[in-house]
Scaffold this motif. Structure first.
Motif, PDB file in Angstrom:
ATOM      1  N   LYS A 116       0.714  -1.120   0.268  1.00 17.86           N
ATOM      2  CA  LYS A 116      -0.390  -0.166  -0.333  1.00 17.86           C
ATOM      3  C   LYS A 116       0.810   1.094   0.194  1.00 17.86           C
ATOM      4  O   LYS A 116       1.720   1.098   1.149  1.00 17.86           O
ATOM      5  N   LYS A 120      -3.036   6.610  -2.123  1.00 17.23           N
ATOM      6  CA  LYS A 120      -4.385   5.739  -2.540  1.00 17.23           C
ATOM      7  C   LYS A 120      -4.274   4.401  -3.592  1.00 17.23           C
ATOM      8  O   LYS A 120      -5.249   4.852  -4.777  1.00 17.23           O
ATOM      9  N   THR A 121      -3.064   3.960  -3.334  1.00 18.17           N
ATOM     10  CA  THR A 121      -2.104   3.218  -4.574  1.00 18.17           C
ATOM     11  C   THR A 121      -1.220   2.161  -4.217  1.00 18.17           C
ATOM     12  O   THR A 121      -0.955   1.449  -2.447  1.00 18.17           O
ATOM     13  N   ASP A 122      -2.141   0.850  -4.557  1.00 17.02           N
ATOM     14  CA  ASP A 122      -1.591  -0.334  -4.066  1.00 17.02           C
ATOM     15  C   ASP A 122      -0.780  -0.770  -5.507  1.00 17.02           C
ATOM     16  O   ASP A 122      -1.174  -0.563  -6.700  1.00 17.02           O
ATOM     17  N   LYS A 151      -2.639  -0.172  -9.216  1.00 17.47           N
ATOM     18  CA  LYS A 151      -3.818  -0.116  -8.876  1.00 17.47           C
ATOM     19  C   LYS A 151      -3.917   2.013  -8.124  1.00 17.47           C
ATOM     20  O   LYS A 151      -3.208   1.622  -6.586  1.00 17.47           O
ATOM     21  N   LYS A 152      -4.729   2.616  -8.746  1.00 16.91           N
ATOM     22  CA  LYS A 152      -4.891   3.797  -7.720  1.00 16.91           C
ATOM     23  C   LYS A 152      -6.159   4.007  -7.947  1.00 16.91           C
ATOM     24  O   LYS A 152      -6.997   3.825  -9.236  1.00 16.91           O
ATOM     25  N   GLN A 153      -6.660   4.423  -6.607  1.00 16.33           N
ATOM     26  CA  GLN A 153      -8.188   4.827  -6.777  1.00 16.33           C
ATOM     27  C   GLN A 153      -7.937   6.694  -7.181  1.00 16.33           C
ATOM     28  O   GLN A 153      -7.588   7.508  -6.863  1.00 16.33           O
ATOM     29  N   GLY A 157     -12.342   7.555  -4.193  1.00 11.39           N
ATOM     30  CA  GLY A 157     -13.444   6.536  -4.513  1.00 11.39           C
ATOM     31  C   GLY A 157     -13.663   5.126  -5.148  1.00 11.39           C
ATOM     32  O   GLY A 157     -14.459   4.666  -4.816  1.00 11.39           O
ATOM     33  N   LYS A 158     -14.239   6.350  -5.810  1.00 12.31           N
ATOM     34  CA  LYS A 158     -15.590   6.005  -6.645  1.00 12.31           C
ATOM     35  C   LYS A 158     -14.839   5.087  -8.103  1.00 12.31           C
ATOM     36  O   LYS A 158     -15.179   4.558  -8.564  1.00 12.31           O
ATOM     37  N   GLY A 159     -13.835   5.640  -8.144  1.00 15.54           N
ATOM     38  CA  GLY A 159     -13.181   4.782  -9.714  1.00 15.54           C
ATOM     39  C   GLY A 159     -11.632   4.470  -9.555  1.00 15.54           C
ATOM     40  O   GLY A 159     -10.813   4.300  -8.070  1.00 15.54           O
ATOM     41  N   GLU A 160     -11.355   3.932  -9.876  1.00 12.50           N
ATOM     42  CA  GLU A 160      -9.765   3.235 -10.008  1.00 12.50           C
ATOM     43  C   GLU A 160      -9.613   3.068 -11.355  1.00 12.50           C
ATOM     44  O   GLU A 160      -9.709   2.728 -12.328  1.00 12.50           O
ATOM     45  N   PHE A 162      -5.837   0.693 -13.522  1.00 19.14           N
ATOM     46  CA  PHE A 162      -5.728  -0.207 -13.296  1.00 19.14           C
ATOM     47  C   PHE A 162      -4.019   0.043 -14.082  1.00 19.14           C
ATOM     48  O   PHE A 162      -4.182   0.290 -15.219  1.00 19.14           O
TER      49      PHE A 162
END
Length: 179
Positions: A116, A120-122, A151-153, A157-160, A162
């Motif tokens: 993490k 807000k990036t995984d 993955k970035k929100q 937080g309503k979209g991502e 990839f």
């Protein structure tokens, strides 16, 4: 038919699961390659290659080391058997294949690392190693692959978004030795 027994040991931030299994197949469906003399094409036709079985053990380890790093590691070791078979491959030209019983002890290892990151990036990094194995018409040599995913929100937080990259080092080259 698959028979499996396993045990899971858990703790607050992880677990270890191990199992042993036996898997038997009465109708092993596989592609059989046919080469027509004087032609450069290889025809792969699905056929029933008879019986096969595998007996082995699998282990899975999961650990959350921190809120920003989690890892899971898995491995398998198994004995693979493909019984002798004879088939008549009718396309593109009638060809009879007879294969003696083959067997091998094989396995695989897999590591998944999850990070993490700020903003807000995984990030996920996956490495897979597959030992040499057998198939009804030959042997597949060992192979290795490493994949990366980010993955970035977005949109609160309503979209991502990839981004995925597979086989980063172009090492997952399938080398098949046909018997």
């Amino acid at each position: 038919n698959r028979f499996e027994i396993g045990y899971k040991l858990g703790w607050s931030n992880g677990s270890l699961t191990t199992s042993i299994y036996h898997n038997s197949v009465d109708a092993t469906i596989t592609r059989i390659a046919t080469i027509v003399p004087g032609n450069t094409l290889i025809y792969n036709i699905f056929q029933n290659a008879g019986k096969s079985s595998a007996t082995g053990t699998e282990t899975f380890f999961l650990q959350e080391f921190s809120k920003s790093f989690t890892a899971n590691l898995s491995g398998a070791l198994y004995h693979n058997i493909i019984n002798a078979f004879t088939i008549n491959n009718k396309y593109p030209v009638p060809t009879i294949y007879s294969i003696e019983e083959t067997f091998i002890t094989s396995g695989n290892l897999k590591a998944n690392l999850f990070f993490k990151l700020p903003g807000k990036t995984d990030l996920q990094l996956t490495a897979i190693w597959l030992a040499p194995d057998i198939i009804p018409q030959g042997r597949i040599e060992s192979r290795f692959s490493m994949d990366l995913g980010v993955k970035k929100q977005i949109q609160k937080g309503k979209g991502e978004l990839f981004l995925n990259a597979t086989d980063l080092f172009n090492t997952l080259v399938l080398t098949k030795v046909i018997i």
